[in-house]
Design a protein around this motif. Structure first.
Motif, PDB file in Angstrom:
ATOM      1  N   GLY A 147       0.815  -1.216   0.000  1.00 22.62           N
ATOM      2  CA  GLY A 147       0.000   0.000   0.000  1.00 22.62           C
ATOM      3  C   GLY A 147       0.842   1.257   0.000  1.00 22.62           C
ATOM      4  O   GLY A 147       0.556   2.215  -0.719  1.00 22.62           O
ATOM      5  N   VAL A 148       1.906   1.268   0.788  1.00 25.21           N
ATOM      6  CA  VAL A 148       2.810   2.425   0.809  1.00 25.21           C
ATOM      7  C   VAL A 148       3.471   2.593  -0.556  1.00 25.21           C
ATOM      8  O   VAL A 148       3.576   3.714  -1.079  1.00 25.21           O
ATOM      9  N   ASP A 149       3.902   1.497  -1.157  1.00 22.32           N
ATOM     10  CA  ASP A 149       4.496   1.565  -2.490  1.00 22.32           C
ATOM     11  C   ASP A 149       3.489   2.060  -3.530  1.00 22.32           C
ATOM     12  O   ASP A 149       3.818   2.885  -4.387  1.00 22.32           O
ATOM     13  N   THR A 150       2.273   1.564  -3.451  1.00 19.50           N
ATOM     14  CA  THR A 150       1.226   1.994  -4.376  1.00 19.50           C
ATOM     15  C   THR A 150       0.959   3.491  -4.232  1.00 19.50           C
ATOM     16  O   THR A 150       0.842   4.206  -5.220  1.00 19.50           O
ATOM     17  N   HIS A 151       0.908   3.949  -3.008  1.00 20.66           N
ATOM     18  CA  HIS A 151       0.663   5.375  -2.776  1.00 20.66           C
ATOM     19  C   HIS A 151       1.814   6.231  -3.288  1.00 20.66           C
ATOM     20  O   HIS A 151       1.584   7.329  -3.810  1.00 20.66           O
ATOM     21  N   ALA A 152       3.045   5.743  -3.158  1.00 24.46           N
ATOM     22  CA  ALA A 152       4.192   6.478  -3.672  1.00 24.46           C
ATOM     23  C   ALA A 152       4.117   6.604  -5.193  1.00 24.46           C
ATOM     24  O   ALA A 152       4.409   7.674  -5.749  1.00 24.46           O
ATOM     25  N   VAL A 153       3.708   5.543  -5.856  1.00 24.90           N
ATOM     26  CA  VAL A 153       3.571   5.601  -7.318  1.00 24.90           C
ATOM     27  C   VAL A 153       2.460   6.575  -7.716  1.00 24.90           C
ATOM     28  O   VAL A 153       2.629   7.396  -8.620  1.00 24.90           O
ATOM     29  N   ILE A 154       1.329   6.514  -7.024  1.00 23.09           N
ATOM     30  CA  ILE A 154       0.221   7.419  -7.329  1.00 23.09           C
ATOM     31  C   ILE A 154       0.639   8.866  -7.099  1.00 23.09           C
ATOM     32  O   ILE A 154       0.352   9.746  -7.912  1.00 23.09           O
ATOM     33  N   LEU A 155       1.340   9.135  -5.991  1.00 24.85           N
ATOM     34  CA  LEU A 155       1.814  10.485  -5.708  1.00 24.85           C
ATOM     35  C   LEU A 155       2.824  10.948  -6.757  1.00 24.85           C
ATOM     36  O   LEU A 155       2.798  12.098  -7.196  1.00 24.85           O
ATOM     37  N   GLY A 156       3.707  10.046  -7.194  1.00 24.89           N
ATOM     38  CA  GLY A 156       4.669  10.387  -8.229  1.00 24.89           C
ATOM     39  C   GLY A 156       4.009  10.727  -9.554  1.00 24.89           C
ATOM     40  O   GLY A 156       4.388  11.692 -10.223  1.00 24.89           O
ATOM     41  N   VAL A 157       3.013   9.963  -9.931  1.00 26.78           N
ATOM     42  CA  VAL A 157       2.283  10.245 -11.180  1.00 26.78           C
ATOM     43  C   VAL A 157       1.562  11.576 -11.072  1.00 26.78           C
ATOM     44  O   VAL A 157       1.590  12.394 -11.998  1.00 26.78           O
ATOM     45  N   LYS A 158       0.950  11.845  -9.925  1.00 29.66           N
ATOM     46  CA  LYS A 158       0.261  13.118  -9.730  1.00 29.66           C
ATOM     47  C   LYS A 158       1.245  14.281  -9.805  1.00 29.66           C
ATOM     48  O   LYS A 158       0.960  15.317 -10.403  1.00 29.66           O
ATOM     49  N   ALA A 159       2.430  14.122  -9.217  1.00 29.67           N
ATOM     50  CA  ALA A 159       3.438  15.179  -9.263  1.00 29.67           C
ATOM     51  C   ALA A 159       3.907  15.430 -10.694  1.00 29.67           C
ATOM     52  O   ALA A 159       4.092  16.585 -11.104  1.00 29.67           O
ATOM     53  N   LEU A 160       4.080  14.362 -11.460  1.00 26.01           N
ATOM     54  CA  LEU A 160       4.478  14.538 -12.863  1.00 26.01           C
ATOM     55  C   LEU A 160       3.394  15.241 -13.674  1.00 26.01           C
ATOM     56  O   LEU A 160       3.688  16.105 -14.504  1.00 26.01           O
ATOM     57  N   VAL A 161       2.145  14.877 -13.443  1.00 22.50           N
ATOM     58  CA  VAL A 161       1.039  15.531 -14.156  1.00 22.50           C
ATOM     59  C   VAL A 161       0.961  16.999 -13.776  1.00 22.50           C
ATOM     60  O   VAL A 161       0.795  17.864 -14.642  1.00 22.50           O
ATOM     61  N   ASP A 162       1.110  17.299 -12.490  1.00 23.87           N
ATOM     62  CA  ASP A 162       1.072  18.693 -12.062  1.00 23.87           C
ATOM     63  C   ASP A 162       2.212  19.488 -12.654  1.00 23.87           C
ATOM     64  O   ASP A 162       2.046  20.643 -13.050  1.00 23.87           O
ATOM     65  N   ARG A 163       3.383  18.879 -12.742  1.00 24.78           N
ATOM     66  CA  ARG A 163       4.562  19.579 -13.293  1.00 24.78           C
ATOM     67  C   ARG A 163       4.374  19.824 -14.794  1.00 24.78           C
ATOM     68  O   ARG A 163       4.752  20.872 -15.302  1.00 24.78           O
ATOM     69  N   ARG A 164       3.786  18.852 -15.491  1.00 25.05           N
ATOM     70  CA  ARG A 164       3.572  19.017 -16.937  1.00 25.05           C
ATOM     71  C   ARG A 164       2.526  20.077 -17.241  1.00 25.05           C
ATOM     72  O   ARG A 164       2.647  20.817 -18.206  1.00 25.05           O
ATOM     73  N   THR A 165       1.480  20.143 -16.425  1.00 25.03           N
ATOM     74  CA  THR A 165       0.417  21.111 -16.679  1.00 25.03           C
ATOM     75  C   THR A 165       0.792  22.510 -16.210  1.00 25.03           C
ATOM     76  O   THR A 165       0.265  23.487 -16.712  1.00 25.03           O
ATOM     77  N   ALA A 166       1.703  22.633 -15.240  1.00 20.55           N
ATOM     78  CA  ALA A 166       2.096  23.955 -14.732  1.00 20.55           C
ATOM     79  C   ALA A 166       3.087  24.640 -15.663  1.00 20.55           C
ATOM     80  O   ALA A 166       3.161  25.847 -15.705  1.00 20.55           O
ATOM     81  N   GLY A 167       3.872  23.866 -16.394  1.00 17.83           N
ATOM     82  CA  GLY A 167       4.941  24.427 -17.212  1.00 17.83           C
ATOM     83  C   GLY A 167       4.518  24.680 -18.579  1.00 17.83           C
ATOM     84  O   GLY A 167       4.406  25.520 -19.323  1.00 17.83           O
TER      85      GLY A 167
END
Length: 90
Positions: free
Chosen positions: A70-90
């Motif tokens: 579960g912790v690993d799954t959450h880390a992947v989900i958080l990483g994907v969200k961070a990448l999406v946020d970075r792509r949409t902000a730039g």
């Protein structure tokens, strides 16, 4: 149940995804006071422990394995969200 099956079931769990939205929304609203890291880590760890302790009695994986995946799954989900946020902000 293999670790792959467990991880895939956690990625597809709508209850888990809904519970993970809460810490993200809370972090975004209180970022000036509490920062980003502590609210996300606390919320994701809480979800990783709450779900296996309450609603997964039928799984063959033990409690600690479910929390770890579960912790690993959450880390992947958080990483994907961070990448999406970075792509949409730039």
């Amino acid at each position: 149940m293999t670790l792959t099956d467990l991880a895939l079931s956690q990625f597809m769990d709508p209850f888990r995804i809904a519970l993970l939205i809460g810490p993200v929304v809370t972090m975004q609203r209180t970022v000036a006071i509490t920062g980003r890291v502590i609210p996300l880590l606390a919320g994701f760890a809480c979800v990783a422990v709450i779900i296996p302790s309450t609603i997964t009695q039928g799984l063959a994986a033990d409690y600690v394995t479910q929390i770890g995946v579960g912790v690993d799954t959450h880390a992947v989900i958080l990483g994907v969200k961070a990448l999406v946020d970075r792509r949409t902000a730039g």
